[in-house]
Design an enzyme around this catalytic site. Structure first.
Site, PDB file in Angstrom:
ATOM      1  CD  GLU A   1     -38.281  77.136  78.097  1.00 55.08           C
ATOM      2  OE1 GLU A   1     -37.478  77.250  77.153  1.00 55.08           O
ATOM      3  OE2 GLU A   1     -39.493  77.417  78.020  1.00 55.08           O
TER       4      GLU A   1
ATOM      5  NE  ARG B   1     -57.847  70.488  90.762  1.00 54.86           N
ATOM      6  CZ  ARG B   1     -58.142  70.920  89.526  1.00 54.86           C
ATOM      7  NH1 ARG B   1     -57.302  70.700  88.526  1.00 54.86           N
ATOM      8  NH2 ARG B   1     -59.281  71.546  89.299  1.00 54.86           N
TER       9      ARG B   1
ATOM     10  CG  ASN C   1     -58.390  69.162  95.947  1.00 57.30           C
ATOM     11  OD1 ASN C   1     -59.165  70.034  96.319  1.00 57.30           O
ATOM     12  ND2 ASN C   1     -57.869  69.154  94.730  1.00 57.30           N
TER      13      ASN C   1
END
Length: 324
Positions: free
Chosen positions: A179, A66, A117
């Site tokens: 990374e 999300r 959302n």
């Protein structure tokens, strides 16, 4: 179908009981035999589960997580990491939006499924999720590019602790760590890793090999910095996205929080119903029974690993139909 005799099962149970926990992975890592649960399953069911894993040609499809501002996030990934927007869908009735980002076709490459959302701008990453890994040819150049675009480099380029590979870390707009891993030559799958922290590495390796059907590619123990890594996937890590599981000495799963940002990794399967039975036969926990997703129609089945990390198996043909 291969049938294991009751005597053989009994022998394996006695051997496993005598082996120290830290050394059981090599002994039982490729079967569905479980010392604590073997008496609860018929031997034929376990053998059938192993047969299905070997027949089911699985692939890691995408990571689902999300984000707080979809437009800002997409621009960051395009500008700083050179990703492409592969597809986009707005599900107004359920008040969420998905965007898929990556470096190649979803038929062949791993992707990121972002979820926004409606009205939610911030998320808690938690302490259990580690980072996503991105393979690049020049870590120093990539880090400079992130800074030039206004991004944050949280760890300057240089050799990894206890190793020689040059790495760096960057923070994206939602707060996920990336990374940057230096690799030579052509990079066919830039999205290299999904790193999760686990509380018992042997237990996790057994789950990822037995239940998910992955291969243990390598492990790396670093006593100086008190952690051990295990890399698992469906192919070599130079050309495929893999899981990097991290065990920090003395910490179990209760030491980590999940947050509400990272969701799961999706994996392809030829039959979600057979995969559900295989998960159960191998001692795994199905958290969402197999069937179609409302509003989309794609068939899935979901399970969680021993630390509560969610994995969703997606019907291969249904997934391909989504891309048409």
């Amino acid at each position: 179908m291969r049938v294991i005799s009751r005597q053989a099962v009994s022998t394996v149970k006695r051997i496993v009981a005598k082996v120290p926990s830290s050394r059981k992975v090599g002994l039982v890592g490729s079967t569905c035999l479980n010392k604590r649960r073997v008496s609860n399953f018929q031997v034929k069911a376990m053998s059938g589960a192993e047969d299905w894993v070997s027949q089911d040609k699985r692939r890691m499809l995408h990571a689902v997580y999300r984000v707080g501002d979809m437009d800002t996030y997409i621009k960051y990934m395009q500008d700083c990491f050179g990703m492409k927007l592969l597809r986009y869908r707005d599900i107004k009735e359920d008040k969420y939006t998905n965007a898929f980002l990556g470096y190649g076709s979803e038929l062949t490459n791993f992707a990121l499924e972002l979820t926004y959302n409606y009205g939610k701008e911030e998320y808690d990453i938690g302490s259990g999720f580690g980072h996503f890994g991105l393979a690049v040819n020049d870590v120093f150049k990539t880090a400079d590019g992130v800074k030039a675009k206004g991004g944050v480099v949280s760890r300057e380029p240089g050799p990894v602790k206890g190793g020689k590979t040059n790495i760096a870390f960057a923070k994206d707009p939602t707060g996920y760590s990336w990374e940057l891993i230096q690799r030579q030559g052509e990079i066919t799958e830039p999205i290299a890793q999904v790193m999760l922290r686990v509380g018992d590495l042997d237990r996790s390796i057994k789950f990822y090999t037995d239940v998910l059907g992955m291969k243990l590619i390598r492990t790396r123990d670093n006593p100086e910095y008190k952690y051990t890594l295990a890399f698992l996937g469906y192919g070599d890590e130079e050309n495929n996205t893999v899981f990097e599981l991290t065990y920090n000495y003395g910490k179990d799963s209760t030491n980590y929080t999940k947050g509400d940002a990272y969701a799961q990794v999706a994996i392809s399967t030829k039959d979600v119903y057979k995969t559900a039975e295989q998960i159960k036969a191998c001692g795994g926990t199905v958290t969402r029974e197999p069937g179609p997703v409302p509003g989309i129609g794609t068939k899935i089945v979901a399970c969680t690993d021993p630390d509560g990390w969610k994995v969703v198996f997606v019907d291969e043909k249904d997934f391909e139909a989504e891309l048409e």
